[in-house]
Motif scaffolding. Structure first.
Motif, PDB file in Angstrom:
ATOM      1  N   TYR A  91      50.127  53.800  39.164  1.00 43.50           N
ATOM      2  CA  TYR A  91      51.336  53.083  39.578  1.00 43.50           C
ATOM      3  C   TYR A  91      52.147  53.988  40.502  1.00 43.50           C
ATOM      4  O   TYR A  91      52.450  55.129  40.146  1.00 43.50           O
ATOM      5  N   ARG A  92      52.496  53.474  41.670  1.00 41.35           N
ATOM      6  CA  ARG A  92      53.346  54.243  42.574  1.00 41.35           C
ATOM      7  C   ARG A  92      54.762  54.369  41.995  1.00 41.35           C
ATOM      8  O   ARG A  92      55.182  53.530  41.196  1.00 41.35           O
ATOM      9  N   ASP A  93      55.503  55.355  42.468  1.00 48.80           N
ATOM     10  CA  ASP A  93      56.902  55.520  42.037  1.00 48.80           C
ATOM     11  C   ASP A  93      57.668  54.233  42.316  1.00 48.80           C
ATOM     12  O   ASP A  93      57.621  53.698  43.424  1.00 48.80           O
ATOM     13  N   GLY A  94      58.370  53.739  41.341  1.00 46.30           N
ATOM     14  CA  GLY A  94      59.243  52.589  41.552  1.00 46.30           C
ATOM     15  C   GLY A  94      58.532  51.271  41.771  1.00 46.30           C
ATOM     16  O   GLY A  94      59.137  50.296  42.227  1.00 46.30           O
ATOM     17  N   SER A  95      57.251  51.197  41.439  1.00 48.13           N
ATOM     18  CA  SER A  95      56.491  49.987  41.772  1.00 48.13           C
ATOM     19  C   SER A  95      56.533  48.909  40.688  1.00 48.13           C
ATOM     20  O   SER A  95      56.096  47.788  40.911  1.00 48.13           O
ATOM     21  N   VAL A  96      57.062  49.232  39.511  1.00 48.28           N
ATOM     22  CA  VAL A  96      57.141  48.221  38.448  1.00 48.28           C
ATOM     23  C   VAL A  96      58.529  47.579  38.507  1.00 48.28           C
ATOM     24  O   VAL A  96      59.550  48.207  38.213  1.00 48.28           O
ATOM     25  N   ILE A  97      58.525  46.326  38.926  1.00 45.26           N
ATOM     26  CA  ILE A  97      59.750  45.630  39.322  1.00 45.26           C
ATOM     27  C   ILE A  97      60.559  45.181  38.112  1.00 45.26           C
ATOM     28  O   ILE A  97      60.003  44.668  37.146  1.00 45.26           O
ATOM     29  N   TYR A  98      61.880  45.363  38.186  1.00 44.37           N
ATOM     30  CA  TYR A  98      62.729  44.834  37.111  1.00 44.37           C
ATOM     31  C   TYR A  98      63.096  43.383  37.398  1.00 44.37           C
ATOM     32  O   TYR A  98      62.934  42.892  38.509  1.00 44.37           O
ATOM     33  N   THR A  99      63.606  42.689  36.378  1.00 44.86           N
ATOM     34  CA  THR A  99      63.858  41.261  36.516  1.00 44.86           C
ATOM     35  C   THR A  99      65.359  40.947  36.348  1.00 44.86           C
ATOM     36  O   THR A  99      66.201  41.850  36.387  1.00 44.86           O
ATOM     37  N   ASP A 100      65.660  39.672  36.132  1.00 47.30           N
ATOM     38  CA  ASP A 100      67.055  39.218  36.019  1.00 47.30           C
ATOM     39  C   ASP A 100      67.844  39.961  34.935  1.00 47.30           C
ATOM     40  O   ASP A 100      69.050  40.149  35.081  1.00 47.30           O
ATOM     41  N   ASP A 101      67.171  40.393  33.878  1.00 46.45           N
ATOM     42  CA  ASP A 101      67.868  41.130  32.810  1.00 46.45           C
ATOM     43  C   ASP A 101      68.594  42.343  33.393  1.00 46.45           C
ATOM     44  O   ASP A 101      69.779  42.572  33.146  1.00 46.45           O
ATOM     45  N   THR A 102      67.839  43.133  34.161  1.00 49.68           N
ATOM     46  CA  THR A 102      68.402  44.341  34.766  1.00 49.68           C
ATOM     47  C   THR A 102      69.360  43.989  35.899  1.00 49.68           C
ATOM     48  O   THR A 102      70.427  44.607  36.038  1.00 49.68           O
ATOM     49  N   GLU A 103      68.964  43.004  36.708  1.00 53.37           N
ATOM     50  CA  GLU A 103      69.805  42.614  37.845  1.00 53.37           C
ATOM     51  C   GLU A 103      71.215  42.238  37.379  1.00 53.37           C
ATOM     52  O   GLU A 103      72.221  42.662  37.961  1.00 53.37           O
ATOM     53  N   MET A 104      71.303  41.472  36.295  1.00 54.28           N
ATOM     54  CA  MET A 104      72.625  41.049  35.802  1.00 54.28           C
ATOM     55  C   MET A 104      73.329  42.188  35.058  1.00 54.28           C
ATOM     56  O   MET A 104      74.560  42.317  35.142  1.00 54.28           O
ATOM     57  N   ALA A 105      72.566  43.013  34.358  1.00 49.68           N
ATOM     58  CA  ALA A 105      73.176  44.182  33.706  1.00 49.68           C
ATOM     59  C   ALA A 105      73.752  45.127  34.755  1.00 49.68           C
ATOM     60  O   ALA A 105      74.809  45.741  34.552  1.00 49.68           O
ATOM     61  N   LEU A 106      73.082  45.233  35.897  1.00 48.38           N
ATOM     62  CA  LEU A 106      73.614  46.042  37.003  1.00 48.38           C
ATOM     63  C   LEU A 106      74.925  45.447  37.509  1.00 48.38           C
ATOM     64  O   LEU A 106      75.855  46.177  37.860  1.00 48.38           O
TER      65      LEU A 106
END
Ligand SMILES: [Mg+2]
Length: 301
Positions: A45-60
């Motif tokens: 897996y490349r650095d940063g290649s595992v994408i986050y979803t709406d859970d993280t997007e809204m927590a951000l």
């Protein structure tokens, strides 16, 4: 113990790492959740290649507001969610969340839109999934934490159960943080008691009480009796997540693996469990290989 804004934010940030790594890995492995333990080599897996979803997007979105305003209110949170949705709508939002966010993006107010979802407000698990950082931030002010969690929920999840889910997760995360330095059994007791003290009466709280009594049950039994997010409701997600987090509060990696392997709403389950585990054990407990491959968090839209 009172803390200043920067100290509070630092805890919210640790929780955000726990949440987002759980979210990203939970999503990536949801289709092979039953064999998640066999995936041990992450080197391709490349650095940063595992994408986050709406859970993280809204927590951000919530974290941004805490960071900028040292507190939250509904209008600002609604603005943050909408701005993020406009910029990046393909984060795996649920159907109703998309509908609400589209209406907000078109200029409607959350007060008009949110209470009408499903006829009485949404009780989806979407308010609970993003509430962890609030627990980190408000761990030293539990009355304020309850208010903040309710505000963060209301803009999209107006139903009392949707709000209760957010309060329960924020309270559990705060308790896990406050239990740092306590033994794991003590910490687990503090988590259950704090959630029951702060969560309003209703189905979420009733099932949390049941979950607390299921100490010796298997994960499959708990999932079967309480749900594990297949209905994507707060009621069928939060009690299971708290139960599973309490099983492995001091071991972030095991907490995530044991959650994801059960199935259900894998990304959201792991986001909630990851919030609690990081709150108790610190961000240093997150495997560095998992942090490496998680997509870089995009702050301040
Ligand atoms: Mg998601």
């Amino acid at each position: 113990m009172t803390r200043n804004h920067n100290e509070r934010l630092a805890t919210a940030r640790e929780v955000l790492d726990g949440l987002s790594v759980g979210d990203a890995l939970g999503e990536a492995f949801s289709y092979q959740h039953y064999r998640v333990r066999e995936i041990t080599d992450f080197s391709f897996y490349r650095d940063g290649s595992v994408i986050y979803t709406d859970d993280t997007e809204m927590a951000l979105g919530i974290y941004d507001i805490l960071s900028l305003m040292k507190g939250i209110d509904e209008d600002t949170v609604a603005w943050a969610f909408t701005a993020r949705f406009r910029r990046d709508p393909d984060r795996g939002y649920g159907k109703m969340a998309r509908r609400i966010l589209n209406e907000l993006a078109d200029g409607s107010g959350w007060r008009d839109v949110s209470p009408k979802a499903f006829g009485g407000g949404s009780f989806g698990n979407g308010a609970a999934m993003r509430a962890g950082p609030l627990g980190g931030y408000y761990a030293d002010d539990l009355p304020e934490l309850v208010q903040a969690a309710a505000k963060s929920a209301r803009v999209t999840h107006f139903h009392p159960e949707g709000i209760a889910g957010a309060i329960a997760v924020a309270a559990a995360t705060a308790a896990a943080y406050n239990a740092r330095g306590e033994t794991e059994p003590e910490a687990v007791e503090r988590v259950w008691q704090t959630v029951l003290d702060l969560t309003p009466e209703g189905e979420v709280r009733r099932k949390v009480r049941l979950a607390r009594e299921m100490k010796d049950a298997t994960a499959d039994t708990v999932a079967r009796e309480l749900g594990c997010g297949y209905e994507i409701s707060a009621q069928d997600t939060v009690p299971f997540c708290l139960w599973n987090a309490c099983r492995n509060l001091g071991d972030y990696k095991e907490a995530i693996l044991s959650t994801v392997e059960v199935g259900g709403d894998c990304d959201t389950n792991a986001a909630i469990v990851g919030s609690l585990a990081a709150a108790y054990s610190g961000a240093a407990s997150i495997p560095s290989e998992w942090l490496r491959i998680r997509e870089t968090l995009k702050f301040k839209v």
